[in-house]
Design an enzyme around this catalytic site. Structure first.
Site, PDB file in Angstrom:
ATOM      1  CB  THR A 131      36.480  54.346  45.809  1.00  0.00           C
ATOM      2  OG1 THR A 131      37.001  54.042  44.526  1.00  0.00           O
ATOM      3  CG2 THR A 131      35.006  54.665  45.659  1.00  0.00           C
ATOM      4  CG  ASP A 132      40.209  55.933  42.121  1.00  0.00           C
ATOM      5  OD1 ASP A 132      39.368  55.012  42.263  1.00  0.00           O
ATOM      6  OD2 ASP A 132      41.296  55.776  41.520  1.00  0.00           O
ATOM      7  CD  GLU A 133      35.714  51.948  41.000  1.00  0.00           C
ATOM      8  OE1 GLU A 133      34.536  51.814  40.615  1.00  0.00           O
ATOM      9  OE2 GLU A 133      36.504  51.007  41.094  1.00  0.00           O
ATOM     10  CE1 TYR A 156      32.537  50.179  46.067  1.00  0.00           C
ATOM     11  CE2 TYR A 156      33.761  50.969  44.151  1.00  0.00           C
ATOM     12  CZ  TYR A 156      33.687  50.738  45.523  1.00  0.00           C
ATOM     13  OH  TYR A 156      34.740  51.072  46.331  1.00  0.00           O
ATOM     14  CE  LYS A 160      33.045  53.763  49.308  1.00  0.00           C
ATOM     15  NZ  LYS A 160      33.195  53.266  50.706  1.00  0.00           N
TER      16      LYS A 160
HETATM   17  P1  NAD Z   1      36.176  44.303  51.156  1.00  0.00           P
HETATM   18  O1  NAD Z   1      35.018  43.927  50.303  1.00  0.00           O
HETATM   19  O2  NAD Z   1      37.414  43.480  51.105  1.00  0.00           O
HETATM   20  O3  NAD Z   1      35.738  44.355  52.696  1.00  0.00           O
HETATM   21  C1  NAD Z   1      34.529  44.923  53.102  1.00  0.00           C
HETATM   22  C2  NAD Z   1      34.283  44.498  54.554  1.00  0.00           C
HETATM   23  O4  NAD Z   1      33.063  45.107  54.991  1.00  0.00           O
HETATM   24  C3  NAD Z   1      34.123  42.989  54.748  1.00  0.00           C
HETATM   25  O5  NAD Z   1      34.849  42.560  55.864  1.00  0.00           O
HETATM   26  C4  NAD Z   1      32.636  42.818  54.976  1.00  0.00           C
HETATM   27  O6  NAD Z   1      32.296  41.694  55.761  1.00  0.00           O
HETATM   28  C5  NAD Z   1      32.273  44.129  55.662  1.00  0.00           C
HETATM   29  N1  NAD Z   1      30.859  44.486  55.494  1.00  0.00           N
HETATM   30  C6  NAD Z   1      30.137  44.498  54.341  1.00  0.00           C
HETATM   31  N2  NAD Z   1      28.868  44.859  54.584  1.00  0.00           N
HETATM   32  C7  NAD Z   1      28.793  45.112  55.929  1.00  0.00           C
HETATM   33  C8  NAD Z   1      27.739  45.537  56.791  1.00  0.00           C
HETATM   34  N3  NAD Z   1      26.509  45.768  56.314  1.00  0.00           N
HETATM   35  N4  NAD Z   1      28.010  45.706  58.101  1.00  0.00           N
HETATM   36  C9  NAD Z   1      29.264  45.474  58.587  1.00  0.00           C
HETATM   37  N5  NAD Z   1      30.279  45.044  57.826  1.00  0.00           N
HETATM   38  C10 NAD Z   1      30.052  44.873  56.511  1.00  0.00           C
HETATM   39  O7  NAD Z   1      36.469  45.820  50.815  1.00  0.00           O
HETATM   40  P2  NAD Z   1      37.876  46.577  50.651  1.00  0.00           P
HETATM   41  O8  NAD Z   1      38.373  46.362  49.293  1.00  0.00           O
HETATM   42  O9  NAD Z   1      38.716  46.272  51.818  1.00  0.00           O
HETATM   43  O10 NAD Z   1      37.378  48.084  50.754  1.00  0.00           O
HETATM   44  C11 NAD Z   1      37.241  48.726  52.029  1.00  0.00           C
HETATM   45  C12 NAD Z   1      36.774  50.156  51.801  1.00  0.00           C
HETATM   46  O11 NAD Z   1      37.734  50.848  51.025  1.00  0.00           O
HETATM   47  C13 NAD Z   1      35.456  50.252  51.039  1.00  0.00           C
HETATM   48  O12 NAD Z   1      34.710  51.308  51.572  1.00  0.00           O
HETATM   49  C14 NAD Z   1      35.873  50.568  49.608  1.00  0.00           C
HETATM   50  O13 NAD Z   1      34.882  51.300  48.956  1.00  0.00           O
HETATM   51  C15 NAD Z   1      37.125  51.398  49.849  1.00  0.00           C
HETATM   52  N6  NAD Z   1      38.151  51.356  48.788  1.00  0.00           N
HETATM   53  C16 NAD Z   1      38.598  50.169  48.292  1.00  0.00           C
HETATM   54  C17 NAD Z   1      39.625  50.159  47.341  1.00  0.00           C
HETATM   55  C18 NAD Z   1      40.173  48.871  46.780  1.00  0.00           C
HETATM   56  O14 NAD Z   1      40.980  48.915  45.846  1.00  0.00           O
HETATM   57  N7  NAD Z   1      39.828  47.706  47.319  1.00  0.00           N
HETATM   58  C19 NAD Z   1      40.160  51.370  46.890  1.00  0.00           C
HETATM   59  C20 NAD Z   1      39.651  52.578  47.411  1.00  0.00           C
HETATM   60  C21 NAD Z   1      38.667  52.544  48.375  1.00  0.00           C
HETATM   61  O1  DAU Z   2      39.650  52.521  42.129  1.00  0.00           O
HETATM   62  C1  DAU Z   2      39.338  52.002  43.389  1.00  0.00           C
HETATM   63  C2  DAU Z   2      38.463  50.789  43.235  1.00  0.00           C
HETATM   64  O2  DAU Z   2      39.286  49.748  42.736  1.00  0.00           O
HETATM   65  C3  DAU Z   2      37.783  50.370  44.537  1.00  0.00           C
HETATM   66  O3  DAU Z   2      36.908  51.387  44.957  1.00  0.00           O
HETATM   67  C4  DAU Z   2      37.014  49.065  44.365  1.00  0.00           C
HETATM   68  O4  DAU Z   2      36.474  48.648  45.606  1.00  0.00           O
HETATM   69  C5  DAU Z   2      37.968  48.024  43.841  1.00  0.00           C
HETATM   70  O5  DAU Z   2      37.268  46.823  43.594  1.00  0.00           O
HETATM   71  C6  DAU Z   2      38.656  48.496  42.559  1.00  0.00           C
HETATM   72  O6  DAU Z   2      37.717  48.572  41.463  1.00  0.00           O
HETATM   73  P1  DAU Z   2      38.093  48.054  39.973  1.00  0.00           P
HETATM   74  O7  DAU Z   2      36.843  47.741  39.281  1.00  0.00           O
HETATM   75  O8  DAU Z   2      39.053  48.965  39.309  1.00  0.00           O
HETATM   76  O9  DAU Z   2      38.914  46.695  40.370  1.00  0.00           O
HETATM   77  P2  DAU Z   2      38.893  45.235  39.750  1.00  0.00           P
HETATM   78  O10 DAU Z   2      40.027  44.492  40.365  1.00  0.00           O
HETATM   79  O11 DAU Z   2      37.546  44.614  39.795  1.00  0.00           O
HETATM   80  O12 DAU Z   2      39.251  45.497  38.211  1.00  0.00           O
HETATM   81  C7  DAU Z   2      40.461  46.128  37.831  1.00  0.00           C
HETATM   82  C8  DAU Z   2      40.459  46.260  36.319  1.00  0.00           C
HETATM   83  O13 DAU Z   2      40.546  44.944  35.748  1.00  0.00           O
HETATM   84  C9  DAU Z   2      39.175  46.853  35.773  1.00  0.00           C
HETATM   85  O14 DAU Z   2      39.480  47.656  34.637  1.00  0.00           O
HETATM   86  C10 DAU Z   2      38.351  45.649  35.324  1.00  0.00           C
HETATM   87  C11 DAU Z   2      39.407  44.657  34.924  1.00  0.00           C
HETATM   88  N1  DAU Z   2      39.076  43.230  35.139  1.00  0.00           N
HETATM   89  C12 DAU Z   2      38.620  42.856  36.355  1.00  0.00           C
HETATM   90  C13 DAU Z   2      38.293  41.541  36.600  1.00  0.00           C
HETATM   91  C14 DAU Z   2      37.754  41.119  37.944  1.00  0.00           C
HETATM   92  C15 DAU Z   2      39.286  42.310  34.124  1.00  0.00           C
HETATM   93  O15 DAU Z   2      39.748  42.655  33.015  1.00  0.00           O
HETATM   94  N2  DAU Z   2      38.975  41.002  34.367  1.00  0.00           N
HETATM   95  C16 DAU Z   2      38.480  40.581  35.558  1.00  0.00           C
HETATM   96  O16 DAU Z   2      38.193  39.378  35.698  1.00  0.00           O
END
Ligand code: NAD
Ligand code: DAU
Length: 350
Positions: A131-133, A156, A160
């Site tokens: 992730t970019d975080e 988180y 990562k």
């Molecule tokens: P998600 O939470 O939707 O899915 C995570 C999956 O991992 C689920 O299916 C869960 O059951 C599985 N999992 C969790 N713990 C596990 C374990 N111990 N063993 C096996 N499986 C397990 O997550 P996502 O949003 O799809 O993110 C996927 C990846 O991409 C993550 O590594 C996250 O850090 C990264 N990422 C997410 C975003 C985003 O915006 N969602 C952006 C950049 C990177």
């Molecule tokens: O940047 C990549 C990341 O983006 C991933 O690595 C994470 O897995 C993914 O969850 C996401 O993280 P964020 O924290 O940016 O996403 P989230 O949707 O939780 O929140 C987006 C923005 O909205 C953030 O600034 C927090 C805000 N927010 C979020 C929630 C859930 C609110 O204002 N209200 C809310 O209820």
């Protein structure tokens, strides 16, 4: 030819990645290893579950013995590692779960791959999805490049960042053939409604408050999830071993503007009077340590591998809303049970 261990394939991004690889590469075998936590849902994969080149295995990436047996049974040539605990708010209430899955889990996977591939690292790939975080929080200007120093600020992002460091350590120390990509915020179908966009879509449908943390001034760079999967495909096949690639959409929105755009489009689609859904916007207590801004510089990916996002945001968000409106059963399933308990705790019964 590849036999790929894809972890976390039942989650949001993992399910899109699984679908892409299963459909595009019938000659590959994809084994989806997922623990099926609250975020994992096999309903996300119904359309491909019977494909000949796909197999689901339930299991935990922190279980090294289990991983060793899985590697022995399947002779994997590649790992696409998506499994993680992914929600920042949950990491604030339960950091240990993130350390366990994201750090120990990634470490176990690395060790299993290193042992299985010992003596023959040729044509193997360990691809870590990150992730970019990990780069921390930007001010009003600037972008994250692959050279930006890590500065994670939530449990988180710290977990990562630790996993990224461990992946690089295995590359330098053991010559494990790794690749890493760090992506910005994804959105699209099958996104669990704890995250901002699906949470707001769900609440607009149900006429519930739209919780905006702080003043809604935080900025995120949103990318359609299928574009992320397409970028991973490009890096997997053409990216260099040992390298990191940033993936992003050049699509920055403040949270409040984004939610207003969602409200506008949903009023139109639901045939509601203009301004109806905006009235649901409710400012709530800010997230602890809330990162102000993320923005990706994806020049390396564009110049070295020719990848750019395919979808404009207005189109992507419209497609996303349409998907949620057409898949109310999916939303009902994932918001029953434990979801309600989580929601009430997180938003104090708002
Ligand atoms: P998600 O939470 O939707 O899915 C995570 C999956 O991992 C689920 O299916 C869960 O059951 C599985 N999992 C969790 N713990 C596990 C374990 N111990 N063993 C096996 N499986 C397990 O997550 P996502 O949003 O799809 O993110 C996927 C990846 O991409 C993550 O590594 C996250 O850090 C990264 N990422 C997410 C975003 C985003 O915006 N969602 C952006 C950049 C990177
Ligand atoms: O940047 C990549 C990341 O983006 C991933 O690595 C994470 O897995 C993914 O969850 C996401 O993280 P964020 O924290 O940016 O996403 P989230 O949707 O939780 O929140 C987006 C923005 O909205 C953030 O600034 C927090 C805000 N927010 C979020 C929630 C859930 C609110 O204002 N209200 C809310 O209820």
């Amino acid at each position: 030819m590849h036999t790929i261990l894809l972890t976390g394939g039942a989650g949001f991004i993992g399910s899109h990645l699984t679908r892409l690889f299963v459909k595009k590469y019938p000659q590959y075998k994809i084994v989806n290893l997922d623990k099926l936590t609250y975020a994992g849902n096999l309903e996300n994969l119904r359309d491909i579950e019977n494909e000949a080149n796909y197999q689901f295995v339930k299991g935990d990436i922190t279980d090294l013995d289990f991983l060793r047996k899985l590697f022995a049974a399947h002779q994997f040539t590649a790992v696409l590692h998506c499994a993680a605990e992914s929600h920042v708010d949950r990491s604030i209430t339960d950091p240990l779960a993130f350390i366990t899955t994201n750090v120990l889990g990634t470490g176990s996977l690395l060790l299993a791959a290193k042992e299985a591939w010992a003596g023959d690292m040729e044509n193997k790939i360990f691809y870590h999805i990150s992730t970019d975080e990990v780069y921390g929080s930007l001010g009003a200007a600037g972008f994250f490049t692959e050279e930006t120093a890590y500065d994670p600020r939530s449990p988180y992002s710290a977990s990562k960042a630790s996993s990224d460091h461990m992946v690089r350590a295995f590359y330098h120390t053991y010559k494990l053939p790794v690749k890493i990509s760090n992506c910005s915020n994804n959105y699209g179908p099958f996104h669990f409604p704890e995250k901002l966009i699906p949470l707001c879509i769900h609440n607009i449908i149900n006429n519930k408050p739209l919780p905006i943390y702080g003043k809604g001034e935080n900025v995120r760079d949103w990318l359609y999830v299928e574009d992320h999967a397409a970028a991973i495909d490009v890096v997997f096949h053409n990216g260099k071993i040992g390298e990191t690639y940033n993936i992003g959409g050049h699509n920055e929105w403040t949270n409040i503007d984004l939610v207003k755009e969602l409200c506008r489009q949903m009023d139109e689609k639901l045939g509601k009077e203009k301004g109806t859904s905006e009235k649901l916007i409710t400012y709530v207590t800010d997230r602890a340590g809330h990162d102000l801004r993320y923005a990706i510089d994806a020049t390396k990916l564009k110049e070295e591998l020719g990848w750019i996002p395919s979808l404009q945001f207005e189109e992507g968000i419209s497609k996303t809303i349409d998907w949620y409106l057409a898949n109310s059963e999916w939303l009902t399933h994932v918001t029953s049970g434990d979801y309600q308990k989580y929601y009430n705790q997180q938003y104090h019964n708002q």
